[in-house]
Every structure is written in C-alpha cells, then in structure tokens.
Design a protein around this motif. Structure first.
Motif, mmCIF file in Angstrom:
data_model
loop_
_atom_site.group_PDB
_atom_site.id
_atom_site.type_symbol
_atom_site.label_atom_id
_atom_site.label_comp_id
_atom_site.label_asym_id
_atom_site.label_seq_id
_atom_site.Cartn_x
_atom_site.Cartn_y
_atom_site.Cartn_z
ATOM 1 N N VAL A 1 -8.672 9.306 0.478
ATOM 2 C CA VAL A 1 -7.074 8.387 0.625
ATOM 3 C C VAL A 1 -7.616 7.598 0.909
ATOM 4 O O VAL A 1 -7.072 6.381 1.088
ATOM 5 C CB VAL A 1 -5.999 8.940 1.865
ATOM 6 C CG1 VAL A 1 -4.918 8.597 1.581
ATOM 7 C CG2 VAL A 1 -5.486 10.547 0.343
ATOM 8 N N ARG A 2 -8.884 7.511 1.731
ATOM 9 C CA ARG A 2 -9.060 6.011 2.719
ATOM 10 C C ARG A 2 -9.428 5.257 2.360
ATOM 11 O O ARG A 2 -8.968 4.128 2.025
ATOM 12 C CB ARG A 2 -10.049 6.483 4.002
ATOM 13 C CG ARG A 2 -10.359 5.333 4.852
ATOM 14 C CD ARG A 2 -11.634 5.994 6.451
ATOM 15 N NE ARG A 2 -11.466 5.218 7.070
ATOM 16 C CZ ARG A 2 -10.607 4.534 8.207
ATOM 17 N NH1 ARG A 2 -10.021 4.753 8.718
ATOM 18 N NH2 ARG A 2 -11.070 3.454 8.801
ATOM 19 N N ILE B 1 -5.452 -5.908 -3.270
ATOM 20 C CA ILE B 1 -3.780 -7.413 -2.603
ATOM 21 C C ILE B 1 -4.116 -8.569 -1.717
ATOM 22 O O ILE B 1 -4.465 -9.787 -1.928
ATOM 23 C CB ILE B 1 -3.041 -6.676 -1.556
ATOM 24 C CG1 ILE B 1 -2.919 -5.391 -2.296
ATOM 25 C CG2 ILE B 1 -2.469 -7.802 -1.227
ATOM 26 C CD1 ILE B 1 -2.322 -4.095 -1.433
ATOM 27 N N LEU B 2 -5.652 -8.038 -1.010
ATOM 28 C CA LEU B 2 -6.411 -9.711 -0.111
ATOM 29 C C LEU B 2 -6.456 -10.216 -1.633
ATOM 30 O O LEU B 2 -6.526 -11.745 -1.521
ATOM 31 C CB LEU B 2 -7.465 -9.182 0.391
ATOM 32 C CG LEU B 2 -6.672 -8.545 1.754
ATOM 33 C CD1 LEU B 2 -7.771 -8.460 2.880
ATOM 34 C CD2 LEU B 2 -5.317 -9.341 2.831
ATOM 35 N N SER B 3 -7.590 -9.761 -2.528
ATOM 36 C CA SER B 3 -8.367 -11.188 -3.400
ATOM 37 C C SER B 3 -6.975 -11.591 -4.170
ATOM 38 O O SER B 3 -6.635 -12.747 -4.962
ATOM 39 C CB SER B 3 -8.824 -10.058 -4.198
ATOM 40 O OG SER B 3 -9.431 -10.746 -5.673
ATOM 41 N N GLU B 4 -6.177 -10.905 -4.420
ATOM 42 C CA GLU B 4 -4.566 -11.011 -5.664
ATOM 43 C C GLU B 4 -4.370 -12.317 -5.419
ATOM 44 O O GLU B 4 -3.675 -13.095 -5.770
ATOM 45 C CB GLU B 4 -4.142 -9.833 -5.885
ATOM 46 C CG GLU B 4 -4.389 -9.500 -7.022
ATOM 47 C CD GLU B 4 -4.024 -8.259 -6.725
ATOM 48 O OE1 GLU B 4 -2.041 -7.855 -6.547
ATOM 49 O OE2 GLU B 4 -4.290 -7.024 -7.832
ATOM 50 N N LEU C 1 0.846 -1.506 -0.033
ATOM 51 C CA LEU C 1 -0.105 -0.240 -0.042
ATOM 52 C C LEU C 1 1.018 1.414 0.086
ATOM 53 O O LEU C 1 0.191 2.321 -0.567
ATOM 54 C CB LEU C 1 -1.076 -0.103 1.136
ATOM 55 C CG LEU C 1 -2.049 -0.701 1.386
ATOM 56 C CD1 LEU C 1 -2.679 -1.325 2.508
ATOM 57 C CD2 LEU C 1 -2.781 -0.274 0.312
ATOM 58 N N LEU C 2 2.125 1.173 0.655
ATOM 59 C CA LEU C 2 2.682 2.455 0.641
ATOM 60 C C LEU C 2 3.824 2.496 -0.551
ATOM 61 O O LEU C 2 3.609 3.728 -0.735
ATOM 62 C CB LEU C 2 3.863 2.256 1.637
ATOM 63 C CG LEU C 2 3.492 2.389 3.154
ATOM 64 C CD1 LEU C 2 4.614 2.067 4.285
ATOM 65 C CD2 LEU C 2 3.530 4.434 3.480
ATOM 66 N N ALA C 3 2.958 1.320 -1.496
ATOM 67 C CA ALA C 3 4.428 1.892 -2.963
ATOM 68 C C ALA C 3 3.199 2.655 -3.772
ATOM 69 O O ALA C 3 3.537 2.790 -4.503
ATOM 70 C CB ALA C 3 4.353 0.540 -2.598
ATOM 71 N N ASP D 1 -9.663 -0.116 -1.447
ATOM 72 C CA ASP D 1 -10.018 -0.589 -2.353
ATOM 73 C C ASP D 1 -8.613 -1.434 -2.531
ATOM 74 O O ASP D 1 -8.699 -2.522 -2.892
ATOM 75 C CB ASP D 1 -9.973 0.850 -3.608
ATOM 76 C CG ASP D 1 -10.985 1.014 -3.705
ATOM 77 O OD1 ASP D 1 -12.486 1.108 -2.917
ATOM 78 O OD2 ASP D 1 -11.303 2.618 -3.957
ATOM 79 N N LEU D 2 -7.694 -0.631 -2.439
ATOM 80 C CA LEU D 2 -5.993 -1.046 -2.868
ATOM 81 C C LEU D 2 -6.167 -2.756 -1.695
ATOM 82 O O LEU D 2 -5.355 -3.074 -1.977
ATOM 83 C CB LEU D 2 -5.167 -0.299 -2.507
ATOM 84 C CG LEU D 2 -4.720 0.949 -3.721
ATOM 85 C CD1 LEU D 2 -3.602 1.373 -3.447
ATOM 86 C CD2 LEU D 2 -4.400 0.125 -5.082
#
Length: 468
Positions: free
Chosen positions: A76-77, A87-90, A60-62, A82-83
């Motif tokens: 931003v939240r 990520i959890l899905s991927e 997320l930081l990237a 969404d991100l």
C-alpha cells in the motif's frame, strides 16, 4: 529553516483552511508557489500549504481502501508513493526533494500509521501514549508522565485514527458502544473511549510493547527482581506450580508473565487466553485465543470465561490467562484444581492478601451462591504462589512480595512470605532496596525437588541467617 519545518511549527492553525474561502484550485496553487519563491513564511502561507497537504491526502484516500490493514503496509505504501508523485506532477506543485520526502512521510503517517502519534510510537524510550482529546497528548518515559507538543487537528481527526486501529480487528466504537479494547500489529495494547462517556473528547491510551522484549538479564539489571528470587520462580514454573501475578495498573504484570512463561518447557501444549492478544511466548506449540465483544446487534460476544471452559477440551498442558477480572475466576480455579497444573494468570490487587480476597469476590460474581469457606478452600488448593508487582514512586517496577499460599486454618487462608522487598533509602530520587528472602522454605519444596530441581538453602536466606 525549510518550509515544511515552518509549517510543522505552525501546525496549530490547521483547523482554519484558507482553501475554503473561495477562489479556484489553480489560483490558490499559483499563489502558493509565488509566495514560496518570493516571500518568507507567513500565517496565510502556512495555511495554504496545509490546505495543499489536506487536498493531496484526500485525493489519496479516495483511491485507497479505507478498511486497509495497517499491519500490511509495504504494498500500500508503494501505491501511495506512486499516487503522491502523480498528484504533485498533475498539479505542477514544485517542492524540493527534502520537502517532498517529508510531506510524503506526513501524509503516509496519516494514511497508514497513526498520524501525529506515529513518531511517539516509534520512539523506543516511550512506554505509554495518552491522548486526552485532540490537543492534550501525554507520554510516559522512564515511569514519569510528560506532556508533548503534539496535537491533532480536531476530535474528528482523533476518531479517524481510532477507527483505523479497531477496524482491521473487526471491532467497533460508536455512541452505542463508546469504549473498546484493541491492539496494534506489534502487540501494543490500546484502549479507546469516546463522547458522550468521555467529556474531554476521544480518549486513547496505548501501552507500548518493546520491539525487543525485556530479557531475564535486564529484569535483574533494572533491579526489578533479585537473581535468587528469579531462580526460585523459574523452579516454580518448571515444577508446574500454579501462580498468580498481581499488582496495580502499569506495574509490569504482563512483562513478568511473559518472562515467566518463557520458562515453560518447549514440549508442552500452551493455551493463552486474553482480551487483546499481547503475550509474546517463544515456544513452538502455543494456541492463542482472544475474547470478542458483541456485534452491533448485541450478539456474538465471546467472554474470557467461555474461552477458559472451552480450553479444557483442547488438551492443554498449561493455561495462561492474560488477566482475570470477573466471574472467569471460578473457571480458572476449577482448571487449576482439575489437573491443569502450572497455570499462570494476572489480576489487579494491592497485596498478596488482597489478591486472594479479589479472587473470592470475583468467584462470587459467577452467581453460584457458594459458601465462603468452600471458595477459600478452592483458592488455597488451586493457587501455590502469589507474585506481587508494584510501580514505585520513582516510576520503577519491582517485585515486592513472593508469597506461598500454604493452606487453611479454620476459615482463613494461610500465607507465607518467602521474599519481601526492603527499601533502604532514596538516592537521586531513586528508591534503593532489594528483594530479600525471609529465611522460610515453602511447603511445596518437595514438589520442586520431585521435578529434579534442587534449590540451595541460600536462595531462601537460610545460610545468610546463620552468618548473621
């Protein structure tokens, strides 16, 4: 007990990440999910889960701007949410809905808030948060200090939080400038100091400001001041008398300054000057000025003194200086003596007499080589009232003196105590007493009456003395 709950209790192991010990990403995640469904929580499982949290957080930081303004987080939240889900899905990470929500809140606190400190800042019963390195965190609640079972991962983790606080304000902290004053978006005051100056690691002190500022009624209810004394101070502000609020660290000076500044009429132009803007004035016509430290090249510094001088060209009706701590005292006295009546400021001192001594010392810091008598004449002419605030042994804050600066006798400034706090005892560990009038009326009572304000003699204890 949920998995995340067990993880939080094992937070101390977060510095040793098993994810660094070889094996691919997929094998670690598969192993994690297998243990989650077939075995109770153990040390390795906790570490693997924390490794997962760290990796999701780093991804997320990237994707996010590291210099984002933590005061504007709604959009931003949503992006982080969404991100996070993506990520959890991927990575096919399976979590229950409560665990997923709590993991997201932990990561959001790291990215947008102040990490482990976020719950402490959201607790309205806590008035101060003190970080002494990564593993020692203390709070102040009801005037007493308590250690809390909250820790950072390491000193670098503390440094990331400090950088997140100071970056949006255009300030910096590094080895060449190892301490900084700053503020949070809600107005809370922040001081940070780092190694090599601090030998215990990065140190962070946050003086929280209440989301609902203390009212006049609460000040009386808490026993911080008597109704008669507050009515008198209100008359002093409305009559444009110059006042200094003095006291020790954490004694409630800024809180009282906020309340007294609320008595300034709304049709006046008010200039506030502070190191870190924290005053919460409710009037419409307020101009807020804030000092600035030097940049990395040692240039661009704007001091309180420079701002006081500049404020005189801005047609102020009132000048409110958050705190006088150096040679700016000379310019503040000049302002008070040149038609800017009704000015307010605070400073650190132990008693009303010490307040005048400190003002004299700070005036000498300006390097003007003025004779002591000339400085004292300036002080006696400029200052009308000194309000002394103290933090008592039981943690309560009380006004202990309201003193008139009445003039000069030879080389000595004369002072008259109008109200004095008298302690009558201690009950259940709490100090019992009352701010009582001395029976003396101030010499400037004529100025108050000329403003159309008539204070009854009982405020000064005159009627009470006769009854006794």
């Amino acid at each position: 007990m949920s998995l995340l709950k067990r993880i939080e209790q094992g937070q101390g192991g977060s510095q040793n990440m098993p994810g660094d010990q070889g094996g691919g990403e997929g094998s670690r995640l598969s192993s994690l999910q297998a243990r989650r469904t077939s075995a109770p929580a153990s040390g390795p499982q906790v570490g693997s889960y924390l490794d997962l949290k760290t990796r999701v957080q780093n991804k997320l930081l990237a994707e996010l701007d590291p210099s984002m303004d933590i005061g504007k987080t709604d959009e931003v939240r949503r992006t982080i949410q969404d991100l996070f889900e993506q990520i959890l899905s991927e990575e096919n990470i399976v979590l229950s809905r409560p665990e997923r929500a709590r993991l997201f809140e932990q990561i959001a606190a790291e990215l947008l808030g102040l990490g482990p400190l976020q719950p402490l800042l959201e607790d309205e019963t806590i008035t101060e948060v003190m970080v002494n390195g990564a593993k020692n965190i203390y709070i102040e609640r009801k005037g007493k200090l308590h250690r809390v079972p909250v820790t950072f991962e390491n000193n670098d983790h503390v440094m990331r939080i400090i950088d997140r606080i100071v970056a949006p304000l255009g300030r910096r902290i590094d080895e060449s400038s190892p301490y900084v004053d700053a503020r949070l978006p809600d107005g809370s005051r922040v001081n940070a100091i780092i190694p090599p100056i601090s030998l215990v690691g990065p140190t962070l002190t946050i003086r929280k400001f209440s989301k609902n500022p203390i009212t006049v009624e609460q000040l009386i209810q808490f026993g911080s001041i008597s109704p008669e004394a507050l009515q008198f101070l209100k008359a002093c502000v409305e009559s444009k008398l110059n006042m200094v609020i003095a006291g020790g660290t954490g004694s409630g000076k800024t809180t009282l300054l906020n309340i007294l500044s609320g008595f300034i009429p709304g049709d006046e132009r008010i200039l506030t000057i502070e190191n870190a803007a924290e005053l919460q004035l409710r009037q419409e016509h307020v101009v807020t000025l804030e000092s600035r430290p030097p940049n990395i090249e040692g240039r661009g510094e704007i001091t309180i003194r420079q701002l006081v001088v500049n404020s005189l060209r801005m047609r102020p009706d009132r000048i409110v200086v958050g705190e006088i701590r150096d040679e700016a005292a000379l310019d503040m006295l000049q302002a008070m003596n040149t038609g800017h009546d009704g000015s307010l400021t605070t400073l650190h001192s132990n008693s009303p007499r010490d307040t005048l001594s400190r003002l004299e010392t700070m005036t000498l810091m300006a390097g003007m080589e003025l004779p002591a008598k000339a400085i004292r004449e300036q002080i006696s002419s400029a200052i009308d009232v000194v309000v002394q605030q103290s933090r008592m042994r039981d943690g309560t804050r009380k006004v202990t003196y309201i003193t008139e600066v009445s003039g000069m006798e030879g080389d000595v400034i004369t002072m008259t105590d109008l109200f004095v706090f008298e302690q009558t005892g201690i009950e259940d560990g709490k100090i019992v007493g009352r701010l009582k009038p001395t029976g003396l009326r101030p010499k400037f009572i004529d100025k108050i009456e000329a403003s159309g304000i008539n204070l009854p003699p009982t405020i000064f204890g005159v009627g009470e003395r006769r009854r006794y």
